[in-house]
Scaffold this motif. Structure first.
Motif, mmCIF file in Angstrom:
data_model
loop_
_atom_site.group_PDB
_atom_site.id
_atom_site.type_symbol
_atom_site.label_atom_id
_atom_site.label_comp_id
_atom_site.label_asym_id
_atom_site.label_seq_id
_atom_site.Cartn_x
_atom_site.Cartn_y
_atom_site.Cartn_z
ATOM 1 N N ALA A 50 0.929 -1.241 -0.065
ATOM 2 C CA ALA A 50 -0.010 0.199 -0.079
ATOM 3 C C ALA A 50 0.759 1.121 0.007
ATOM 4 O O ALA A 50 1.835 1.272 0.811
ATOM 5 C CB ALA A 50 -1.054 -0.069 1.352
ATOM 6 N N ALA A 51 0.387 2.296 -1.002
ATOM 7 C CA ALA A 51 1.139 3.502 -0.851
ATOM 8 C C ALA A 51 1.101 4.117 0.308
ATOM 9 O O ALA A 51 0.258 4.313 1.037
ATOM 10 C CB ALA A 51 0.562 4.285 -2.014
ATOM 11 N N ALA A 52 2.214 4.651 0.485
ATOM 12 C CA ALA A 52 2.107 5.462 1.882
ATOM 13 C C ALA A 52 1.300 6.648 1.797
ATOM 14 O O ALA A 52 1.375 7.382 0.918
ATOM 15 C CB ALA A 52 3.934 6.068 2.182
ATOM 16 N N ARG A 53 0.508 7.013 2.853
ATOM 17 C CA ARG A 53 -0.599 7.830 2.871
ATOM 18 C C ARG A 53 0.149 9.478 3.212
ATOM 19 O O ARG A 53 1.054 9.407 4.051
ATOM 20 C CB ARG A 53 -1.562 7.728 4.068
ATOM 21 C CG ARG A 53 -2.740 8.639 3.687
ATOM 22 C CD ARG A 53 -3.671 8.088 4.839
ATOM 23 N NE ARG A 53 -5.245 8.915 4.792
ATOM 24 C CZ ARG A 53 -6.191 8.748 5.413
ATOM 25 N NH1 ARG A 53 -6.159 7.904 6.451
ATOM 26 N NH2 ARG A 53 -7.064 9.694 5.265
ATOM 27 N N PRO A 54 -0.173 10.246 2.234
ATOM 28 C CA PRO A 54 0.699 11.437 2.634
ATOM 29 C C PRO A 54 0.258 12.043 3.896
ATOM 30 O O PRO A 54 -0.865 11.866 4.301
ATOM 31 C CB PRO A 54 -0.252 12.544 1.159
ATOM 32 C CG PRO A 54 -1.011 11.798 0.942
ATOM 33 C CD PRO A 54 -1.174 10.144 1.007
ATOM 34 N N SER A 55 0.904 13.001 4.242
ATOM 35 C CA SER A 55 0.697 13.403 5.787
ATOM 36 C C SER A 55 -0.518 14.400 5.635
ATOM 37 O O SER A 55 -0.762 15.155 4.532
ATOM 38 C CB SER A 55 2.224 14.294 6.210
ATOM 39 O OG SER A 55 2.409 15.387 5.306
ATOM 40 N N PRO A 56 -0.949 14.762 6.710
ATOM 41 C CA PRO A 56 -2.149 15.857 6.681
ATOM 42 C C PRO A 56 -1.693 17.164 6.237
ATOM 43 O O PRO A 56 -2.606 17.716 5.685
ATOM 44 C CB PRO A 56 -2.496 15.803 8.325
ATOM 45 C CG PRO A 56 -2.150 14.343 8.708
ATOM 46 C CD PRO A 56 -0.755 14.034 7.949
ATOM 47 N N ALA A 57 -0.521 17.451 6.498
ATOM 48 C CA ALA A 57 -0.051 18.757 5.885
ATOM 49 C C ALA A 57 0.079 18.645 4.616
ATOM 50 O O ALA A 57 -0.388 19.922 3.932
ATOM 51 C CB ALA A 57 1.202 19.066 6.698
ATOM 52 N N ARG A 58 0.334 17.636 3.933
ATOM 53 C CA ARG A 58 0.643 17.619 2.381
ATOM 54 C C ARG A 58 -0.901 17.558 1.801
ATOM 55 O O ARG A 58 -1.098 18.153 0.612
ATOM 56 C CB ARG A 58 1.277 16.193 1.997
ATOM 57 C CG ARG A 58 1.573 16.155 0.528
ATOM 58 C CD ARG A 58 2.495 14.821 0.366
ATOM 59 N NE ARG A 58 3.053 15.011 -1.035
ATOM 60 C CZ ARG A 58 4.188 15.442 -1.462
ATOM 61 N NH1 ARG A 58 5.082 16.187 -0.478
ATOM 62 N NH2 ARG A 58 4.636 15.252 -2.761
#
Length: 319
Positions: free
Chosen positions: A22-30
């Motif tokens: 699974a692709a790493a989920r972008p951070s909330p800031a991104r």
């Protein structure tokens, strides 16, 4: 029968199936940075709406529960719902509402009926004639309402006005109730006619000519083509003009009423907007005027929602 053993090479083992990671989920800031640009484009418009529309609306809601004469040195007296009760019991309110509705219906002649007739009649004009026609028909829109009212006041003068000379009968257009109402409607219609014709002409330009050509092959007359093809396809434009007339007629007639008749004679031209102005800036009853403004705001909002829902049933869209 003698048995023999045959050595068989081991079958190649299938390669291990790669397990999708699974692709790493972008951070909330991104994610916030990606979602923010559309809202930044909307921010100036929303800011203007908040400052110039919703903030005064909230202030009017608050002011409607007070009695205040607009003097900064005078305190506001809380009166609760008394302003609304007085407003609904006032006969002037119902007279102004009736007059506003009558003027709006009369203005539909200048914003829907006549523009449709003029646009259909002149749709065949080509070349320089079209530019000249559009300039002539649109010119009154460019005249400021107060300047147009001053010119019309001179033309409607009962002793030397051009209108009375033209009809050959002296009429006091400004100081008699019936003629004053007609004058306000006609001058407002003269001011709006060019814009409405331009809108209808744009609607006609958007209709595919193949419909008319197919009808001509079937030997349809010009009236049949207009009745059964052009007008149904033009219905969204006509409903838009009717909606704008209902919602804007009170505001559009206000400068003419203030310049020509000041609501008279005998309140014959006092519509809801002029009545609101009288309560606020002639009687200096700001709380009462604020309650009236909120009542008119809700009433016109209900009318607008009803007209929008009705337009979905009345209009015909070419898919």
């Amino acid at each position: 029968m003698s048995g023999a053993f045959v050595e068989i090479d081991a079958l190649p083992r299938p390669a291990a199936t790669a397990v999708p990671v699974a692709a790493a989920r972008p951070s909330p800031a991104r994610r916030l940075a990606r979602a923010l640009p559309p809202y930044l484009f909307l921010l100036p418009a929303v800011g203007c709406l908040a400052v110039w529309t919703y903030r005064p609306l909230a202030a009017a809601v608050n002011l409607s529960f007070f009695s205040w004469n607009l003097l900064p040195t005078t305190p506001k007296d809380p009166v609760g719902l008394d302003n609304y009760r007085r407003l609904l019991e006032l006969p002037d309110l119902w007279h102004a509402l009736w007059l506003t509705a009558a003027m709006t219906l009369a203005l539909l002649l200048f914003t829907v009926v006549l523009p449709t007739v003029v646009a259909l009649w002149t749709s065949a004009i080509r070349g320089r004639g079209r530019a000249v026609y559009r300039a002539l028909i649109f010119a009154p829109v460019l005249v400021p309402p107060v300047a147009g009212a001053a010119v019309w006041q001179w033309m409607l003068d009962p002793t030397s006005g051009a209108v009375d000379r033209l009809i050959g009968h002296p009429i006091n257009w400004i100081h008699e109730p019936g003629p004053a109402q007609i004058a306000i409607v006609v001058i407002t219609g003269w001011h709006l006619l060019g814009f409405a014709v331009l809108v209808v002409s744009a609607g006609l330009a958007g209709i595919d000519d193949e419909y008319t050509a197919a009808a001509m092959l079937d030997r349809a007359s010009r009236w049949q083509t207009t009745r059964w093809i052009t007008l149904p396809l033009l219905s969204p434009t006509l409903v838009f003009l009717a909606l704008m007339t209902v919602l804007m007629s009170g505001q559009l007639t206000f400068p003419l009423i203030d310049t020509l008749t000041q609501g008279g004679p005998d309140s014959a031209t006092t519509n809801v907007y002029y009545l609101l102005w009288e309560w606020g800036f002639q009687n200096f009853d700001a709380g009462f005027a604020a309650s009236a403004g909120l009542l008119f705001f809700v009433a016109f909002g209900v009318v607008a929602v009803g007209l929008v829902r009705l337009s979905d049933r009345l209009t015909f869209h070419d898919n």
